[in-house]
Design a protein around this motif. Structure first.
Motif, PDB file in Angstrom:
ATOM      1  N   PRO A 130      -7.067   2.949 -10.725  1.00  0.00           N
ATOM      2  CA  PRO A 130      -7.238   1.754 -11.576  1.00  0.00           C
ATOM      3  C   PRO A 130      -5.993   0.880 -11.634  1.00  0.00           C
ATOM      4  O   PRO A 130      -6.107  -0.344 -11.754  1.00  0.00           O
ATOM      5  N   THR A 131      -4.807   1.482 -11.544  1.00  0.00           N
ATOM      6  CA  THR A 131      -3.578   0.683 -11.650  1.00  0.00           C
ATOM      7  C   THR A 131      -3.383  -0.251 -10.461  1.00  0.00           C
ATOM      8  O   THR A 131      -2.615  -1.215 -10.548  1.00  0.00           O
ATOM      9  N   ASN A 132      -4.059   0.038  -9.339  1.00  0.00           N
ATOM     10  CA  ASN A 132      -3.923  -0.813  -8.150  1.00  0.00           C
ATOM     11  C   ASN A 132      -5.015  -1.877  -8.065  1.00  0.00           C
ATOM     12  O   ASN A 132      -5.077  -2.606  -7.068  1.00  0.00           O
ATOM     13  N   ALA A 133      -5.857  -1.970  -9.077  1.00  0.00           N
ATOM     14  CA  ALA A 133      -6.865  -3.032  -9.118  1.00  0.00           C
ATOM     15  C   ALA A 133      -6.220  -4.270  -9.727  1.00  0.00           C
ATOM     16  O   ALA A 133      -6.231  -4.484 -10.936  1.00  0.00           O
ATOM     17  N   VAL A 134      -5.608  -5.080  -8.881  1.00  0.00           N
ATOM     18  CA  VAL A 134      -4.930  -6.306  -9.301  1.00  0.00           C
ATOM     19  C   VAL A 134      -5.465  -7.440  -8.444  1.00  0.00           C
ATOM     20  O   VAL A 134      -5.289  -7.439  -7.224  1.00  0.00           O
ATOM     21  N   PHE A 135      -6.108  -8.418  -9.069  1.00  0.00           N
ATOM     22  CA  PHE A 135      -6.779  -9.448  -8.290  1.00  0.00           C
ATOM     23  C   PHE A 135      -6.990 -10.702  -9.121  1.00  0.00           C
ATOM     24  O   PHE A 135      -6.736 -10.721 -10.336  1.00  0.00           O
ATOM     25  N   SER A 136      -7.424 -11.751  -8.448  1.00  0.00           N
ATOM     26  CA  SER A 136      -7.762 -13.013  -9.100  1.00  0.00           C
ATOM     27  C   SER A 136      -9.229 -13.317  -8.853  1.00  0.00           C
ATOM     28  O   SER A 136      -9.831 -12.811  -7.908  1.00  0.00           O
ATOM     29  N   VAL A 137      -9.797 -14.146  -9.722  1.00  0.00           N
ATOM     30  CA  VAL A 137     -11.182 -14.591  -9.571  1.00  0.00           C
ATOM     31  C   VAL A 137     -11.203 -16.111  -9.685  1.00  0.00           C
ATOM     32  O   VAL A 137     -10.719 -16.670 -10.673  1.00  0.00           O
ATOM     33  N   LEU A 147      -9.471 -15.760 -13.542  1.00  0.00           N
ATOM     34  CA  LEU A 147      -8.554 -14.652 -13.757  1.00  0.00           C
ATOM     35  C   LEU A 147      -7.452 -14.714 -12.708  1.00  0.00           C
ATOM     36  O   LEU A 147      -7.716 -15.043 -11.555  1.00  0.00           O
ATOM     37  N   LYS A 148      -6.242 -14.380 -13.111  1.00  0.00           N
ATOM     38  CA  LYS A 148      -5.113 -14.415 -12.182  1.00  0.00           C
ATOM     39  C   LYS A 148      -4.270 -13.156 -12.371  1.00  0.00           C
ATOM     40  O   LYS A 148      -3.889 -12.826 -13.505  1.00  0.00           O
ATOM     41  N   ASN A 149      -3.991 -12.454 -11.263  1.00  0.00           N
ATOM     42  CA  ASN A 149      -3.219 -11.209 -11.325  1.00  0.00           C
ATOM     43  C   ASN A 149      -3.772 -10.284 -12.406  1.00  0.00           C
ATOM     44  O   ASN A 149      -3.046  -9.750 -13.249  1.00  0.00           O
ATOM     45  N   PHE A 150      -5.056 -10.091 -12.360  1.00  0.00           N
ATOM     46  CA  PHE A 150      -5.798  -9.413 -13.422  1.00  0.00           C
ATOM     47  C   PHE A 150      -5.942  -7.929 -13.100  1.00  0.00           C
ATOM     48  O   PHE A 150      -6.356  -7.551 -12.002  1.00  0.00           O
ATOM     49  N   ASN A 151      -5.594  -7.084 -14.056  1.00  0.00           N
ATOM     50  CA  ASN A 151      -5.832  -5.648 -13.955  1.00  0.00           C
ATOM     51  C   ASN A 151      -6.681  -5.244 -15.151  1.00  0.00           C
ATOM     52  O   ASN A 151      -6.186  -5.203 -16.286  1.00  0.00           O
ATOM     53  N   PRO A 152      -7.970  -4.943 -14.949  1.00  0.00           N
ATOM     54  CA  PRO A 152      -8.856  -4.675 -16.084  1.00  0.00           C
ATOM     55  C   PRO A 152      -8.394  -3.544 -16.984  1.00  0.00           C
ATOM     56  O   PRO A 152      -8.614  -3.588 -18.203  1.00  0.00           O
ATOM     57  N   ILE A 183     -10.212 -12.061  -5.193  1.00  0.00           N
ATOM     58  CA  ILE A 183      -9.081 -12.122  -4.265  1.00  0.00           C
ATOM     59  C   ILE A 183      -8.048 -11.072  -4.658  1.00  0.00           C
ATOM     60  O   ILE A 183      -7.330 -11.229  -5.657  1.00  0.00           O
ATOM     61  N   PRO A 184      -7.936  -9.970  -3.904  1.00  0.00           N
ATOM     62  CA  PRO A 184      -6.903  -8.965  -4.212  1.00  0.00           C
ATOM     63  C   PRO A 184      -5.504  -9.566  -4.112  1.00  0.00           C
ATOM     64  O   PRO A 184      -5.241 -10.429  -3.271  1.00  0.00           O
ATOM     65  N   ASN A 185      -4.626  -9.109  -4.977  1.00  0.00           N
ATOM     66  CA  ASN A 185      -3.244  -9.579  -4.968  1.00  0.00           C
ATOM     67  C   ASN A 185      -2.520  -8.985  -3.763  1.00  0.00           C
ATOM     68  O   ASN A 185      -2.430  -7.771  -3.612  1.00  0.00           O
ATOM     69  N   ASN A 186      -1.990  -9.837  -2.902  1.00  0.00           N
ATOM     70  CA  ASN A 186      -1.274  -9.353  -1.714  1.00  0.00           C
ATOM     71  C   ASN A 186       0.167  -9.827  -1.680  1.00  0.00           C
ATOM     72  O   ASN A 186       0.799  -9.857  -0.636  1.00  0.00           O
ATOM     73  N   ASN A 191       2.534  -2.265  -2.328  1.00  0.00           N
ATOM     74  CA  ASN A 191       1.365  -1.640  -2.929  1.00  0.00           C
ATOM     75  C   ASN A 191       0.101  -2.202  -2.287  1.00  0.00           C
ATOM     76  O   ASN A 191       0.045  -3.373  -1.918  1.00  0.00           O
ATOM     77  N   VAL A 192      -0.916  -1.373  -2.169  1.00  0.00           N
ATOM     78  CA  VAL A 192      -2.203  -1.811  -1.637  1.00  0.00           C
ATOM     79  C   VAL A 192      -3.109  -2.117  -2.823  1.00  0.00           C
ATOM     80  O   VAL A 192      -3.626  -1.216  -3.487  1.00  0.00           O
ATOM     81  N   TYR A 193      -3.279  -3.404  -3.105  1.00  0.00           N
ATOM     82  CA  TYR A 193      -4.105  -3.816  -4.225  1.00  0.00           C
ATOM     83  C   TYR A 193      -5.533  -4.071  -3.758  1.00  0.00           C
ATOM     84  O   TYR A 193      -5.782  -4.415  -2.598  1.00  0.00           O
ATOM     85  N   TYR A 194      -6.455  -3.928  -4.675  1.00  0.00           N
ATOM     86  CA  TYR A 194      -7.863  -4.153  -4.353  1.00  0.00           C
ATOM     87  C   TYR A 194      -8.543  -4.889  -5.497  1.00  0.00           C
ATOM     88  O   TYR A 194      -8.013  -4.984  -6.611  1.00  0.00           O
ATOM     89  N   ALA A 195      -9.734  -5.427  -5.203  1.00  0.00           N
ATOM     90  CA  ALA A 195     -10.561  -6.078  -6.216  1.00  0.00           C
ATOM     91  C   ALA A 195     -11.853  -5.291  -6.361  1.00  0.00           C
ATOM     92  O   ALA A 195     -12.329  -4.662  -5.408  1.00  0.00           O
TER      93      ALA A 195
END
Length: 338
Positions: A130-137, A147-152, A183-186, A191-195
């Motif tokens: 869950p900590t690597n779920a960082v993304f924008s919508v 949403l920007k650089n969002f981690n639920p 859009i996953p944060n890259n 770190n390998v981020y995902y959405a």
């Protein structure tokens, strides 16, 4: 409206008084022109406990929406949470991706504002932490960043909360598709981020429920803490719902809303902070009298108008009631008292 990953920027806003407004209403609730709920990551249509049908995103629903992603070595995939304890639709499946992906809704959505609700269950999906779920919508070719650089997982308000829903209003232009892109944060390549997304709702709403009717000189909003300055909310803006609270009674679930599937949280114990002396939850117990038909009854469920916090008719001491809400100091907020 964008939300930062850093929730520490939050401050507190306190409402010292809240009044019940018994508005004159009309007889009929709202029947949405467009109503679509997507159970992301599901291969089949499913029915939730409130008998609402959630459409799977892996089946042929091209007449309702399409799923788009660029050709990539990391295509999205459907999965279920590693733990499914007490989990209900749409949180039983998810769409997860290391790359961008888009849900595109056809222009059968009429020229009207819509609710967009994004449902997230931040938990372990296969080996994705869950900590690597960082993304924008973003919606409609980056016109709005919801949403920007969002981690639920950072937005869960208390230890007992497992899921989060973000709700927005936007205006759909005529003959325009609604595109919702994840859009996953890259930025940080270490770190390998995902959405990911569990569920999406798109529900039409009345044109002037929250947006200003420019033809009505009496239709306006006021800023919290301002000098009663009136403000017009034009439909070229995206709105985010932060809190929707039913004072003096229990939660009103989406199935009991007036046709738009809004969720009305109960004020106690989440938000009610101080009561001097102790207030009581009052239920007027009768139906409203509908007068002059000046405010439509889809504005809120009837129970919202028929309950309140009260001290009775013969109060002789000073009192106040305080509701405490966390807000982001970088934004401006409006209050709607009902």
């Amino acid at each position: 409206m964008a939300n930062s990953i850093n929730k520490k920027l939050y401050t507190k806003i306190t409402l010292l008084s809240l009044f019940l407004l018994l508005c004159p209403l009309v007889a009929n609730s709202y029947n949405p022109i467009y109503n679509l709920a997507i159970n992301c990551g599901s291969s089949t249509n499913t029915t939730s406990l409130d008998n609402r049908i959630w459409i799977g995103d892996n089946i042929d629903n091209i007449n309702l929406f399409s799923f788009i992603e660029p050709k990539t070595t990391n295509p999205s995939f459907k999965t279920s949470p590693n733990s499914l304890s007490n989990t209900q639709i749409p949180f039983t499946t998810a769409r997860v991706s290391l790359s961008n992906f888009t849900y595109s809704f056809s222009n059968i959505i009429t020229n009207s504002p819509v609710f967009i609700r994004l449902h997230f269950y931040p938990t372990l999906y296969q080996n994705f932490e869950p900590t690597n779920a960082v993304f924008s919508v973003k919606v409609n070719n980056n016109n709005f960043s919801l949403l920007k650089n969002f981690n639920p997982s950072l937005w869960l308000n208390d230890a007992n909360e497992e899921k989060i829903t973000k709700e927005y209003c936007i205006q759909i232009k005529q003959n325009e598709n609604l595109n919702i892109t994840f859009i996953p944060n890259n930025i940080n390549t270490s770190n390998v981020y995902y959405a990911f997304i569990n569920g999406i709702e798109v529900v039409s709403m009345p044109s002037f429920l929250y947006y200003t009717n420019l033809d009505d000189t009496n239709y306006h909003f006021k800023f919290i803490g301002s000098d009663n300055t009136e403000y017009q909310i034009r439909n070229d803006k995206a709105l985010e719902m932060v809190y929707r609270v039913n004072v003096g009674a229990n939660q009103v679930p989406p199935s009991n809303d007036t046709g738009m599937f809004r969720d009305w949280k109960n004020d106690f114990p989440l938000y009610l902070e101080k009561e001097y002396p102790l207030s009581v939850s009052s239920d007027f117990g009768e139906h409203l009298n509908y007068l002059k038909n000046t405010v439509p009854n889809y504005t809120a469920p009837e129970v919202v108008y028929l309950t309140a916090r009260s001290y009775g008719m013969n109060v002789t001491v000073d009192y106040n009631v305080t509701w405490n809400f966390e807000v982001d100091s970088n934004f401006t907020y409006m209050k709607m008292l009902m």
